[in-house]
Design a protein around this motif. Structure first.
Motif, PDB file in Angstrom:
ATOM      1  N   UNK A   1       0.872  -1.179   0.000  1.00  0.00           N
ATOM      2  CA  UNK A   1       0.000   0.000   0.000  1.00  0.00           C
ATOM      3  C   UNK A   1       0.905   1.223   0.000  1.00  0.00           C
ATOM      4  N   UNK A   2       0.597   2.166  -0.853  1.00  0.00           N
ATOM      5  CA  UNK A   2       1.457   3.337  -0.972  1.00  0.00           C
ATOM      6  C   UNK A   2       0.693   4.636  -0.905  1.00  0.00           C
ATOM      7  N   UNK A   3       1.344   5.645  -0.337  1.00  0.00           N
ATOM      8  CA  UNK A   3       0.814   7.002  -0.325  1.00  0.00           C
ATOM      9  C   UNK A   3       1.755   7.856  -1.161  1.00  0.00           C
ATOM     10  N   UNK A   4       1.394   8.028  -2.440  1.00  0.00           N
ATOM     11  CA  UNK A   4       2.175   8.804  -3.407  1.00  0.00           C
ATOM     12  C   UNK A   4       3.562   8.208  -3.666  1.00  0.00           C
ATOM     13  N   UNK A   5       3.768   6.948  -3.310  1.00  0.00           N
ATOM     14  CA  UNK A   5       5.079   6.320  -3.487  1.00  0.00           C
ATOM     15  C   UNK A   5       4.897   4.964  -4.151  1.00  0.00           C
ATOM     16  N   UNK A   6       5.489   4.742  -5.334  1.00  0.00           N
ATOM     17  CA  UNK A   6       5.331   3.458  -6.027  1.00  0.00           C
ATOM     18  C   UNK A   6       6.410   2.458  -5.613  1.00  0.00           C
ATOM     19  N   UNK A   7       6.192   1.217  -6.011  1.00  0.00           N
ATOM     20  CA  UNK A   7       7.171   0.146  -5.868  1.00  0.00           C
ATOM     21  C   UNK A   7       7.489  -0.372  -7.265  1.00  0.00           C
ATOM     22  N   UNK A   8       8.778  -0.611  -7.526  1.00  0.00           N
ATOM     23  CA  UNK A   8       9.214  -1.111  -8.837  1.00  0.00           C
ATOM     24  C   UNK A   8       9.640  -2.568  -8.692  1.00  0.00           C
ATOM     25  N   UNK A   9       9.112  -3.419  -9.573  1.00  0.00           N
ATOM     26  CA  UNK A   9       9.437  -4.848  -9.551  1.00  0.00           C
ATOM     27  C   UNK A   9      10.147  -5.227 -10.843  1.00  0.00           C
ATOM     28  N   UNK A  10      11.229  -6.001 -10.704  1.00  0.00           N
ATOM     29  CA  UNK A  10      11.953  -6.486 -11.878  1.00  0.00           C
ATOM     30  C   UNK A  10      12.087  -8.001 -11.753  1.00  0.00           C
ATOM     31  N   UNK A  11      11.369  -8.716 -12.611  1.00  0.00           N
ATOM     32  CA  UNK A  11      11.397 -10.183 -12.565  1.00  0.00           C
ATOM     33  C   UNK A  11      12.455 -10.711 -13.525  1.00  0.00           C
ATOM     34  N   UNK A  12      13.033 -11.875 -13.245  1.00  0.00           N
ATOM     35  CA  UNK A  12      14.054 -12.443 -14.132  1.00  0.00           C
ATOM     36  C   UNK A  12      13.514 -12.621 -15.549  1.00  0.00           C
ATOM     37  N   UNK A  13      14.327 -12.270 -16.531  1.00  0.00           N
ATOM     38  CA  UNK A  13      13.942 -12.429 -17.925  1.00  0.00           C
ATOM     39  C   UNK A  13      13.127 -11.288 -18.484  1.00  0.00           C
ATOM     40  N   UNK A  14      12.657 -10.381 -17.642  1.00  0.00           N
ATOM     41  CA  UNK A  14      11.853  -9.257 -18.118  1.00  0.00           C
ATOM     42  C   UNK A  14      12.756  -8.071 -18.436  1.00  0.00           C
ATOM     43  N   UNK A  15      12.438  -7.361 -19.515  1.00  0.00           N
ATOM     44  CA  UNK A  15      13.211  -6.178 -19.902  1.00  0.00           C
ATOM     45  C   UNK A  15      12.558  -4.889 -19.421  1.00  0.00           C
ATOM     46  N   UNK A  16      11.508  -5.002 -18.656  1.00  0.00           N
ATOM     47  CA  UNK A  16      10.817  -3.804 -18.178  1.00  0.00           C
ATOM     48  C   UNK A  16      10.361  -4.012 -16.742  1.00  0.00           C
ATOM     49  N   UNK A  17      10.239  -2.914 -16.034  1.00  0.00           N
ATOM     50  CA  UNK A  17       9.756  -2.959 -14.664  1.00  0.00           C
ATOM     51  C   UNK A  17       8.235  -3.048 -14.622  1.00  0.00           C
ATOM     52  N   UNK A  18       7.754  -3.732 -13.613  1.00  0.00           N
ATOM     53  CA  UNK A  18       6.338  -3.637 -13.271  1.00  0.00           C
ATOM     54  C   UNK A  18       6.237  -2.596 -12.157  1.00  0.00           C
TER      55      UNK A  18
ATOM     56  N   UNK B   1       8.133 -13.944  -7.994  1.00  0.00           N
ATOM     57  CA  UNK B   1       8.835 -15.108  -8.538  1.00  0.00           C
ATOM     58  C   UNK B   1      10.264 -15.141  -8.012  1.00  0.00           C
ATOM     59  N   UNK B   2      10.875 -16.322  -7.953  1.00  0.00           N
ATOM     60  CA  UNK B   2      12.270 -16.404  -7.510  1.00  0.00           C
ATOM     61  C   UNK B   2      13.163 -15.477  -8.331  1.00  0.00           C
ATOM     62  N   UNK B   3      14.048 -14.742  -7.637  1.00  0.00           N
ATOM     63  CA  UNK B   3      14.946 -13.813  -8.313  1.00  0.00           C
ATOM     64  C   UNK B   3      14.361 -12.440  -8.561  1.00  0.00           C
ATOM     65  N   UNK B   4      13.107 -12.208  -8.180  1.00  0.00           N
ATOM     66  CA  UNK B   4      12.490 -10.887  -8.370  1.00  0.00           C
ATOM     67  C   UNK B   4      13.163  -9.853  -7.459  1.00  0.00           C
ATOM     68  N   UNK B   5      13.419  -8.686  -8.023  1.00  0.00           N
ATOM     69  CA  UNK B   5      14.015  -7.588  -7.251  1.00  0.00           C
ATOM     70  C   UNK B   5      12.965  -6.502  -7.057  1.00  0.00           C
TER      71      UNK B   5
ATOM     72  N   UNK C   1      12.433   7.396 -15.117  1.00  0.00           N
ATOM     73  CA  UNK C   1      12.938   6.677 -16.283  1.00  0.00           C
ATOM     74  C   UNK C   1      14.443   6.444 -16.152  1.00  0.00           C
ATOM     75  N   UNK C   2      15.181   7.451 -15.751  1.00  0.00           N
ATOM     76  CA  UNK C   2      16.628   7.297 -15.588  1.00  0.00           C
ATOM     77  C   UNK C   2      16.954   6.333 -14.449  1.00  0.00           C
ATOM     78  N   UNK C   3      16.138   6.337 -13.398  1.00  0.00           N
ATOM     79  CA  UNK C   3      16.320   5.383 -12.305  1.00  0.00           C
ATOM     80  C   UNK C   3      16.159   3.956 -12.824  1.00  0.00           C
ATOM     81  N   UNK C   4      15.086   3.722 -13.592  1.00  0.00           N
ATOM     82  CA  UNK C   4      14.848   2.362 -14.101  1.00  0.00           C
ATOM     83  C   UNK C   4      15.948   1.936 -15.076  1.00  0.00           C
ATOM     84  N   UNK C   5      16.384   2.845 -15.943  1.00  0.00           N
ATOM     85  CA  UNK C   5      17.430   2.506 -16.918  1.00  0.00           C
ATOM     86  C   UNK C   5      18.728   2.131 -16.218  1.00  0.00           C
ATOM     87  N   UNK C   6      19.059   2.858 -15.169  1.00  0.00           N
ATOM     88  CA  UNK C   6      20.291   2.558 -14.420  1.00  0.00           C
ATOM     89  C   UNK C   6      20.215   1.186 -13.768  1.00  0.00           C
TER      90      UNK C   6
END
Length: 391
Positions: A273-290, A318-322, A345-350
């Protein structure tokens, strides 16, 4: 203060010239009558007057009051230094140039120099700044002590993670919380109103509220926790809408933006649950964040209803998700050749570039990129970034 020579109204301008000649460092000469100061003669102005053609011949034998300032700054010998500085400022530049007269029970006691006043004020300011900085540094020790338990639980629970917490000043308005439970763990990344000392006070309020709520609340319900803390903070700060007086400039309107999450270690289920703050998920094999977006409503503010309900979002990791969470101090930092914000965008690219590295190595690369982007721009806000990977 120094006991400088003093003149009387009966002395002539030739007498004053003789006094100034004998005392080359005397910038101002008090004029005293019956032990009471009546004026002050400025050395430079006096010398300039007598240097004019025929002025010495005309005025030399006349009373020295002809070139006397009859409204100098006169202060009692026990006037506090801070009050004296305000009086000198109100009296204009002439106090710094001419000095001021000091009395003891209205009788002449001596003369003070503008340069001495400036030196004393500088010393006083330096001492006050030293005391303030000592207090702030000690406040930093207190603030960091609130984080000690979270750091310990984090290290005992997570194998691969980083937590970067960097106040803009010695203390700051960002805060994080982490608690280990047999069934999993609860984590919060909090961005309170303001930074520096005001922000640090808000983190203590939020930490107190969070500790009280967590004694009885269900950690698996982050949205419910946000609701309870919202009501508690609004009540403690008097920020209910019906209590706000528009004309009251002292009315506070403070709160926090935050991400609350609970991870069940058995089911790998994360509730967020967030108040104006998101969470970024990166699963193995994916080229984009959820991206899991929070509600567009802060916690504790005047405009936030007492009964506002945040939304829980659930996802299986999933196992390995960051998982990454960042306060807006990193995202909003100005930098680069165009002086624009670092941005999501720059945060995700880095993070994508170093996704295969351990989380501490990712932290190092992210901060190097961020510092390079900031360059010579001043830091705008506190910066907190949290990342962890589940095996």
């Amino acid at each position: 203060m120094s006991v400088a020579p003093a003149a009387t109204p009966g002395q002539t301008n030739d007498d004053i010239l003789s006094i100034f000649t004998r005392h080359p460092h005397l910038s101002g000469l008090p004029v005293v009558e019956n032990d009471r100061p009546i004026g002050l003669i400025n050395r430079n102005q006096f010398m300039n007057h007598l240097a004019r053609p025929f002025h010495r011949e005309i005025f030399g034998r006349k009373s020295c009051i002809a070139f006397m300032d009859n409204t100098p700054l006169v202060v009692a010998h026990d006037t506090p230094l801070t009050d004296l500085s305000y009086l000198a400022l109100a009296n204009g530049d002439k106090t710094l140039n001419d000095g001021f007269i000091v009395t003891d029970h209205d009788r002449y006691a001596g003369v003070g120099l503008g340069v001495d006043l400036m030196r004393a004020m500088t010393d006083l300011t330096a001492e006050k700044n030293r005391q303030v900085m000592e207090s702030i540094h000690y406040a930093s020790v207190i603030q960091q002590s609130f984080l000690r338990h979270s750091r310990r639980d984090m290290a005992a629970t997570l194998d691969d993670y980083f937590m970067h917490w960097a106040p803009r000043d010695v203390v700051g308005g960002d805060y994080y919380y982490f608690v280990r439970r047999p069934e999993g763990f609860f984590a919060a990344v909090i961005d309170c109103t303001g930074h520096g000392v005001p922000g640090a006070f808000m983190t203590l309020i939020m930490a107190s509220a969070l500790n009280q709520v967590l004694r009885h609340a269900d950690l698996r319900d982050p949205a419910g926790l946000l609701g309870e803390i919202n009501r508690m903070v609004k009540a403690s700060l008097g920020q209910q809408a019906d209590e706000v007086v528009a004309a009251d400039s002292q009315q506070s309107d403070d709160g926090m933006d935050t991400a609350f999450l609970f991870v069940d270690s058995q089911t790998r289920r994360m509730t967020f649950a967030g108040a104006k703050t998101p969470v970024f998920l990166l699963t193995p094999g994916s080229d984009a964040f959820e991206v899991l977006d929070g509600n567009r409503m802060g916690v504790g503010y005047v405009a936030t209803p007492d009964d506002y309900c945040w939304d829980n979002r659930e996802v299986t990791l999933a196992p390995g998700t960051t998982v990454y969470v960042s306060t807006d101090g990193l995202i909003d930092q100005i930098g680069g050749s165009k002086r624009i914000a670092f941005g999501k965008r720059r945060l995700r690219e880095t993070l994508l570039r170093c996704r295969d590295q351990p989380l501490p190595a990712q932290q190092a690369e992210l901060l190097e990129t961020f510092d390079r982007w900031q360059g010579s721009e001043p830091r705008r806000d506190d910066v907190t970034v949290f990342g962890f990977r589940l095996p």
